[in-house]
Design an enzyme around this catalytic site. Structure first.
Site, short mmCIF file in Angstrom:
data_model
loop_
_atom_site.label_atom_id
_atom_site.label_comp_id
_atom_site.label_asym_id
_atom_site.label_seq_id
_atom_site.Cartn_x
_atom_site.Cartn_y
_atom_site.Cartn_z
N ARG A 82 63.41 40.02 141.58
CA ARG A 82 63.96 41.34 141.85
C ARG A 82 65.45 41.41 141.51
O ARG A 82 65.97 42.49 141.21
CB ARG A 82 63.70 41.71 143.31
CG ARG A 82 64.39 40.83 144.34
CD ARG A 82 63.73 40.86 145.70
NE ARG A 82 62.47 40.14 145.69
CZ ARG A 82 61.65 40.06 146.73
NH1 ARG A 82 61.97 40.66 147.88
NH2 ARG A 82 60.53 39.39 146.65
N LYS A 125 60.97 25.40 145.52
CA LYS A 125 59.52 25.49 145.70
C LYS A 125 58.94 24.10 145.96
O LYS A 125 59.54 23.09 145.59
CB LYS A 125 58.87 26.10 144.45
CG LYS A 125 59.16 27.57 144.26
CD LYS A 125 58.46 28.09 143.01
CE LYS A 125 58.74 29.56 142.79
NZ LYS A 125 58.09 30.42 143.80
#
Length: 490
Positions: free
Chosen positions: A348, A274
């Site tokens: 996920r 990120k």
């Protein structure tokens, strides 16, 4: 708890507190308690309104001192806005405004009389419950890591609520405790709130209450279960993963409701690192886990007559030479293989194994909660969570619960037409779906691991925390989930 709560049925003019909280509408109409104080003070409130010293506009608060005929030394008049438009949102805002006005200063005890107001399509019990949760939320202060920084200890500590419904008060307090539990976990920095800390804190709570229990699975136990997807995400961190399992046995032999919460205690993004402008807020990536633990706290404290199981995969997504990579193919607990397209789509990957694990409890309904995608925030902003489900009845239950307590969700499609975006040449499924519809394709990914379940997915990326460096965890959607469970227990 930020505040202590009691019920009070005293006449407002004679209540022995530091401050009485009353309301006034924009048309200068007074709330019932304000009318009583106006009568006791021989028209003082009416006179102040007439000359403009007190306003009834939304957001206004006016602190008055030493009204004649009133035992309390202070009266706080809160603006209620347009009487014709008064409803759920203005009521909740007025409660929050009142609490913030008294949060610091000389007022230690107050009587909140706004619960006597009529709120369209709500009853007196709702008024009390929401007054507790909103006022406690507004009074919350984070102090856990302040060190030597001075904390203002003055201000409101005890709030008496006008009314007589003890059960409504108890449920409100339980919900507020759950929200605060979730907020405190979410606000802790990631060097404090590691996977082990999160697990220990949840287990310590469960250990205090008969009917509640906790099981914490370590890495070896998860390996034995075949949780290859979850463990792949954990590979790059020195803080080893935990699987937190909490159980509340309040419903006899009934099938449990199961909540699964994403517990990424810090998300670097992994190899797909990120960038500045987002990474510093990634301690909040465990707010799904914090939320379902907070809902467990509320359920236990309220002693709801249901069975509840909470599952939190607690993992840190970090980087070292052992970290998983884009193009890796990993095997989930379900046996399905997953091609990693992006290591920053890790939520996920831990949820799919947790959802597979949750099947063993034969859920009445299965709901996962996750700060899953920035795409959901782009679509819906910070006002509402995203809801996805192929089960209309479950989706409608959750939507109704959120609407009831103003902790709302908005349904997004989960159509089969999106599933093709997850096709992979090298595995059963790809972990990303391309640029468009990212919140939906993330939900589609999870749906492949819940095909035999009555399941819903809540993407809380936009509502889990306030925006900016001064923002804090909100505790949402503990209110929605607790109301949903209350409805199931009714």
């Amino acid at each position: 708890m930020a505040l202590q709560f009691t019920l009070n049925q005293d006449a407002p003019a004679s209540a022995a507190v530091d401050c009485i909280v009353v309301g006034a509408f924009a048309d200068k109409t007074l709330s019932p308690a304000a009318q009583a104080l106006d009568s006791a003070s021989q028209g003082r409130l009416t006179a102040l309104l007439a000359r403009g010293d007190v306003a009834g506009k939304t957001g206004s608060t006016t602190l008055l001192h030493d009204l004649p005929g009133v035992a309390a030394p202070r009266v706080l008049v809160v603006g209620l806005g347009d009487a014709g438009k008064f409803g759920v949102a203005p009521y909740l805002k007025a409660i929050g405004d009142a609490t913030r006005a008294l949060k610091t200063g000389a007022v230690g005890t107050a009587l909140l009389t706004l619960t006597e107001l009529t709120v369209k399509a709500r009853d007196a019990a709702w008024n009390i419950r929401q007054a507790v949760t909103v006022s406690d939320h507004a009074a919350y202060r984070y102090t856990a890591t302040l060190g030597k920084k001075k904390v203002d200890e003055t201000g409101l500590t005890t709030l008496a609520i006008a009314g007589d419904d003890a059960r409504a008060l108890a449920v409100g307090v339980a919900t507020a405790e759950g929200v605060e539990f979730a907020r405190e976990l979410g606000n802790l920095p990631p060097n404090y709130c590691t996977p082990a800390y999160l697990a220990d804190t949840a287990a310590a709570f469960a250990g205090k209450f008969p009917g509640a229990e906790a099981e914490i699975l370590d890495e070896a136990q998860m390996e034995a279960l075949g949780m290859g997807s979850l463990l792949s995400v954990a590979r790059g961190s020195a803080n080893r993963p935990r699987l937190i399992v909490l159980k509340w046995n309040g419903g006899g032999d009934a099938r449990p409701y199961v909540l699964v919460g994403k517990g990424i205690t810090f998300d670097t993004g992994g190899v797909n690192l990120k960038t500045q402008g987002g990474i510093e807020e990634m301690k909040y990536d465990m707010c799904g886990g914090a939320t379902v633990i907070g809902t467990f706290v509320a359920t236990v404290k309220a002693e709801l007559p249901i069975n509840l199981v909470v599952v939190v995969p607690a993992v840190e997504n970090a980087i070292d030479g052992n970290a998983y990579r884009p193009s890796d193919v990993i095997t989930s607990m379900s046996g399905k293989t997953i091609e990693v397209g992006n290591t920053d789509a890790e939520g996920r990957l831990i949820l799919c194994d947790a959802l597979t694990y949750a099947e063993r409890f034969n859920p009445e309904a299965l709901v996962d909660v996750a700060t899953l995608t920035g795409a959901c925030m782009v679509a819906l902003g910070h006002q509402t969570a995203g809801l996805m489900s192929k089960h209309d009845d479950l989706a409608n239950e959750l939507l109704a619960a959120g609407e009831h307590v103003f902790d709302r969700a908005w349904r997004l499609p989960l159509w089969d037409e999106y599933q093709g975006l997850l096709d992979s040449t090298f595995a059963d499924v790809y972990n990303i779906g391309g640029r468009w519809g990212g919140a939906i394709t993330a939900g589609c990914f999870l749906s492949r691991f819940t095909e035999n379940q009555r399941w819903a997915h809540l993407d809380i990326a936009g509502v889990a925390s306030d925006e900016g460096k001064r923002g804090m965890a909100t505790g949402r959607p503990v209110g929605l989930l607790t109301q949903w469970l209350l409805d199931r227990a009714a």
